[in-house]
Design a protein around this motif. Sequence first.
Motif, PDB file in Angstrom:
ATOM      1  N   PRO A 219       1.174  -1.071  -0.619  1.00 31.49           N
ATOM      2  CA  PRO A 219       0.544  -0.072   0.006  1.00 31.49           C
ATOM      3  C   PRO A 219       0.709   1.567   0.185  1.00 31.49           C
ATOM      4  CG  PRO A 219      -0.732  -1.554   1.837  1.00 31.49           C
ATOM      5  CD  PRO A 219       0.060  -2.194   1.245  1.00 31.49           C
ATOM      6  N   GLY A 220       0.644   2.115  -0.813  1.00 26.46           N
ATOM      7  CA  GLY A 220       0.842   3.371  -0.898  1.00 26.46           C
ATOM      8  C   GLY A 220       0.985   4.332  -1.517  1.00 26.46           C
ATOM      9  N   CYS A 221      -0.546   4.989  -2.546  1.00 27.01           N
ATOM     10  CA  CYS A 221      -0.436   5.694  -3.237  1.00 27.01           C
ATOM     11  C   CYS A 221      -0.465   4.872  -4.415  1.00 27.01           C
ATOM     12  CB  CYS A 221       0.261   6.515  -3.010  1.00 27.01           C
ATOM     13  SG  CYS A 221       0.038   7.867  -4.817  1.00 27.01           S
ATOM     14  N   LYS A 222      -0.807   3.580  -4.371  1.00 28.37           N
ATOM     15  CA  LYS A 222      -0.924   2.569  -5.768  1.00 28.37           C
ATOM     16  C   LYS A 222      -2.696   3.141  -6.217  1.00 28.37           C
ATOM     17  CE  LYS A 222       3.621   1.164  -4.286  1.00 28.37           C
ATOM     18  NZ  LYS A 222       3.245   1.642  -3.469  1.00 28.37           N
ATOM     19  N   TRP A 223      -2.706   2.415  -7.341  1.00 32.47           N
ATOM     20  CA  TRP A 223      -4.291   2.669  -8.027  1.00 32.47           C
ATOM     21  C   TRP A 223      -4.426   1.004  -9.201  1.00 32.47           C
ATOM     22  CZ3 TRP A 223      -6.574   8.050 -10.007  1.00 32.47           C
ATOM     23  CH2 TRP A 223      -6.564   8.942  -8.815  1.00 32.47           C
ATOM     24  N   GLN A 224      -4.783   0.811  -9.748  1.00 34.43           N
ATOM     25  CA  GLN A 224      -4.980  -0.590 -10.250  1.00 34.43           C
ATOM     26  C   GLN A 224      -6.516  -0.088 -11.043  1.00 34.43           C
ATOM     27  OE1 GLN A 224      -4.237  -3.709 -11.859  1.00 34.43           O
ATOM     28  NE2 GLN A 224      -5.189  -2.509 -13.104  1.00 34.43           N
ATOM     29  N   SER A 250      -7.704   9.388 -16.107  1.00 37.82           N
ATOM     30  CA  SER A 250      -7.195   8.822 -14.869  1.00 37.82           C
ATOM     31  C   SER A 250      -5.986   8.944 -14.885  1.00 37.82           C
ATOM     32  CB  SER A 250      -7.279   7.417 -14.908  1.00 37.82           C
ATOM     33  OG  SER A 250      -6.882   6.827 -15.874  1.00 37.82           O
ATOM     34  N   VAL A 251      -4.892   9.002 -16.112  1.00 37.10           N
ATOM     35  CA  VAL A 251      -3.605   8.896 -15.481  1.00 37.10           C
ATOM     36  C   VAL A 251      -3.515  10.796 -14.776  1.00 37.10           C
ATOM     37  CG1 VAL A 251      -1.755   9.903 -16.716  1.00 37.10           C
ATOM     38  CG2 VAL A 251      -2.799   7.755 -17.195  1.00 37.10           C
ATOM     39  N   LEU A 252      -4.193  11.818 -15.795  1.00 34.31           N
ATOM     40  CA  LEU A 252      -3.951  13.372 -14.902  1.00 34.31           C
ATOM     41  C   LEU A 252      -4.342  13.094 -13.637  1.00 34.31           C
ATOM     42  CD1 LEU A 252      -2.900  15.793 -15.363  1.00 34.31           C
ATOM     43  CD2 LEU A 252      -5.453  16.583 -16.501  1.00 34.31           C
ATOM     44  N   SER A 253      -5.341  12.456 -13.204  1.00 35.96           N
ATOM     45  CA  SER A 253      -5.527  12.693 -11.730  1.00 35.96           C
ATOM     46  C   SER A 253      -4.932  11.973 -10.795  1.00 35.96           C
ATOM     47  CB  SER A 253      -6.837  12.186 -11.718  1.00 35.96           C
ATOM     48  OG  SER A 253      -7.490  11.729 -10.332  1.00 35.96           O
ATOM     49  N   PHE A 254      -4.629  10.718 -11.205  1.00 32.39           N
ATOM     50  CA  PHE A 254      -3.434   9.993 -10.924  1.00 32.39           C
ATOM     51  C   PHE A 254      -2.042  10.738 -10.052  1.00 32.39           C
ATOM     52  CE2 PHE A 254       1.048   7.199  -9.792  1.00 32.39           C
ATOM     53  CZ  PHE A 254       0.289   6.934  -8.583  1.00 32.39           C
ATOM     54  N   LEU A 255      -1.297  11.913 -11.053  1.00 32.69           N
ATOM     55  CA  LEU A 255      -0.163  12.862 -11.038  1.00 32.69           C
ATOM     56  C   LEU A 255      -0.414  13.878  -9.943  1.00 32.69           C
ATOM     57  CD1 LEU A 255       0.948  12.253 -14.944  1.00 32.69           C
ATOM     58  CD2 LEU A 255       1.707  11.121 -12.486  1.00 32.69           C
ATOM     59  N   GLU A 256      -1.768  13.997 -10.662  1.00 37.34           N
ATOM     60  CA  GLU A 256      -2.126  15.639  -9.551  1.00 37.34           C
ATOM     61  C   GLU A 256      -2.027  14.427  -8.472  1.00 37.34           C
ATOM     62  OE1 GLU A 256      -4.598  18.333 -12.598  1.00 37.34           O
ATOM     63  OE2 GLU A 256      -5.391  16.616 -11.110  1.00 37.34           O
ATOM     64  N   LYS A 257      -2.610  13.595  -7.732  1.00 41.01           N
ATOM     65  CA  LYS A 257      -2.681  13.141  -6.638  1.00 41.01           C
ATOM     66  C   LYS A 257      -1.920  12.875  -5.844  1.00 41.01           C
ATOM     67  CE  LYS A 257      -7.486  12.403  -6.041  1.00 41.01           C
ATOM     68  NZ  LYS A 257      -8.386  13.108  -5.113  1.00 41.01           N
ATOM     69  N   LYS A 261       0.634  13.973  -2.636  1.00 41.73           N
ATOM     70  CA  LYS A 261       0.956  13.370  -1.756  1.00 41.73           C
ATOM     71  C   LYS A 261      -0.642  12.355  -1.032  1.00 41.73           C
ATOM     72  CE  LYS A 261       5.166  14.388  -0.651  1.00 41.73           C
ATOM     73  NZ  LYS A 261       6.309  13.821  -1.817  1.00 41.73           N
ATOM     74  N   ASP A 262      -1.780  12.879  -1.572  1.00 39.66           N
ATOM     75  CA  ASP A 262      -3.153  12.294  -1.649  1.00 39.66           C
ATOM     76  C   ASP A 262      -3.767  11.827  -2.766  1.00 39.66           C
ATOM     77  OD1 ASP A 262      -5.416  11.810  -0.225  1.00 39.66           O
ATOM     78  OD2 ASP A 262      -5.931  13.873  -0.277  1.00 39.66           O
ATOM     79  N   CYS A 263      -3.637  10.096  -2.070  1.00 38.80           N
ATOM     80  CA  CYS A 263      -3.973   9.690  -3.692  1.00 38.80           C
ATOM     81  C   CYS A 263      -6.035   9.343  -3.089  1.00 38.80           C
ATOM     82  CB  CYS A 263      -3.231   8.580  -4.078  1.00 38.80           C
ATOM     83  SG  CYS A 263      -1.473   9.262  -4.344  1.00 38.80           S
ATOM     84  N   SER A 264      -5.984   9.508  -2.082  1.00 36.88           N
ATOM     85  CA  SER A 264      -6.760   8.699  -1.552  1.00 36.88           C
ATOM     86  C   SER A 264      -8.256   8.778  -2.645  1.00 36.88           C
ATOM     87  CB  SER A 264      -7.447   9.318   0.029  1.00 36.88           C
ATOM     88  OG  SER A 264      -7.943  10.186  -0.571  1.00 36.88           O
ATOM     89  N   ARG A 265      -9.418   8.964  -2.720  1.00 36.51           N
ATOM     90  CA  ARG A 265     -10.716   9.251  -3.903  1.00 36.51           C
ATOM     91  C   ARG A 265     -10.476   9.271  -5.160  1.00 36.51           C
ATOM     92  NH1 ARG A 265     -10.495  12.922   0.380  1.00 36.51           N
ATOM     93  NH2 ARG A 265      -9.420  14.778  -0.872  1.00 36.51           N
ATOM     94  N   PRO A 266      -9.943   8.193  -5.777  1.00 35.12           N
ATOM     95  CA  PRO A 266      -9.323   7.775  -7.158  1.00 35.12           C
ATOM     96  C   PRO A 266     -10.441   8.504  -8.449  1.00 35.12           C
ATOM     97  CG  PRO A 266      -9.509   5.666  -6.274  1.00 35.12           C
ATOM     98  CD  PRO A 266     -10.146   6.588  -5.013  1.00 35.12           C
ATOM     99  N   TYR A 267      -9.958   8.858  -9.066  1.00 36.19           N
ATOM    100  CA  TYR A 267     -10.802   9.526 -10.689  1.00 36.19           C
ATOM    101  C   TYR A 267     -11.995   8.155 -10.500  1.00 36.19           C
ATOM    102  CZ  TYR A 267     -11.493   9.500 -15.141  1.00 36.19           C
ATOM    103  OH  TYR A 267     -12.380   9.615 -16.375  1.00 36.19           O
ATOM    104  N   SER A 268     -13.003   8.837 -11.533  1.00 41.17           N
ATOM    105  CA  SER A 268     -14.602   7.823 -11.390  1.00 41.17           C
ATOM    106  C   SER A 268     -14.320   8.605 -12.818  1.00 41.17           C
ATOM    107  CB  SER A 268     -15.157   7.796 -10.490  1.00 41.17           C
ATOM    108  OG  SER A 268     -15.484   9.415 -10.078  1.00 41.17           O
ATOM    109  N   GLY A 269     -15.099   7.366 -13.148  1.00 35.51           N
ATOM    110  CA  GLY A 269     -15.603   7.341 -14.942  1.00 35.51           C
ATOM    111  C   GLY A 269     -17.046   6.353 -14.712  1.00 35.51           C
ATOM    112  N   ASP A 275      -9.484   0.652  -8.611  1.00 37.19           N
ATOM    113  CA  ASP A 275      -9.238   0.506  -6.634  1.00 37.19           C
ATOM    114  C   ASP A 275      -7.693   0.557  -6.217  1.00 37.19           C
ATOM    115  OD1 ASP A 275     -11.426  -2.420  -6.412  1.00 37.19           O
ATOM    116  OD2 ASP A 275      -9.588  -2.439  -7.927  1.00 37.19           O
ATOM    117  N   SER A 276      -7.648   1.217  -4.809  1.00 40.01           N
ATOM    118  CA  SER A 276      -6.558   1.686  -4.474  1.00 40.01           C
ATOM    119  C   SER A 276      -6.215   1.607  -2.867  1.00 40.01           C
ATOM    120  CB  SER A 276      -6.933   3.524  -4.324  1.00 40.01           C
ATOM    121  OG  SER A 276      -8.117   3.305  -3.607  1.00 40.01           O
ATOM    122  N   LYS A 277      -4.703   1.506  -3.107  1.00 38.95           N
ATOM    123  CA  LYS A 277      -4.470   1.073  -1.137  1.00 38.95           C
ATOM    124  C   LYS A 277      -3.292   1.828  -1.094  1.00 38.95           C
ATOM    125  CE  LYS A 277      -1.940  -2.454  -3.430  1.00 38.95           C
ATOM    126  NZ  LYS A 277      -1.504  -4.453  -3.265  1.00 38.95           N
TER     127      LYS A 277
END
Length: 277
Positions: A219-224, A250-257, A261-269, A275-277
């Motif tokens: 875990p630690g700012c990981k998205w799938q 989603s790529v842009l959203s991840f990089l912005e997060k 250093k806050d990768c919670s609330r991942p991109y949705s569409g 999924d995130s952890k």
Amino acid sequence: MISKRCLALLLLVLTPHTQAAERLQFARSDGAETPALHYAPVGVCLGTVIISHGAGGSENGLAYLGKFMQSKGWRAIVLGHVESGRAALRGKIPGLDIKAGLAALITDPAAYRGRFADIQAALVWQKGCCKNPFTALVGHSMGAATVMLAAGADNQLGLRTRIGFDAYVAMSPQGAGRIFPENAWRGITAPVYALTGTEDKALNANWQSRLEAYKSMPPGCKWQGIITDANHMAFGRGGSEGETVLITGSVLSFLEKAKTKDCSRPYSGKGIRIDSK
């Protein structure tokens, strides 16, 4: 103080031709040169993404992502990996067996060493050119393997190269096999976004094999991300309009997060599950 090279780039993006990609050659430490297309942002640079194409590709590919990141204020550099480009792939193909040629190329340690040299050359070139020092490495297919290796994944090719970026994005990542052993990604601590689709088949495996990297990472700012019905080339060329929106957004959203250093609330569409952890 901004360098003369970066000042020239700043003046370039203030001209009416701001959306045109600039063709460059980076000097590598081994004396070779790396071709690249540079998508300079308009106005303040929000960060830099270095983009790595798949086997048999070139710097002319992944333009959809380079242009998108440019339009959002990011500097995008799409590399041309000569040791794993079109000519290199042709040299690996026995007869007309393209699949065998691809398998040989994506497991060639020398091809990855060339890729690492390309990436290092781009990092040296771009240093100090962006107001925000945040950097990310993005790759598709063989480029995704390159991303995971640079992030610190274990491998079966004898490669020991780790390249420090603030975040990594792997589109169509590989599972365990000839490149990566089981749980190869368990030591990756940096932010990583692994992205695939339900039609994104691997050479010798189904699309679900592309989920192994995320499952293995701590875990630690990981998205799938999983895009419904997206196939392999949707990520390499952009796919349908809807698929392209989901990939780039989603790529842009991840990089912005990752930057905050806050990768919670991942991109949705609609059409994507993250999924995130």
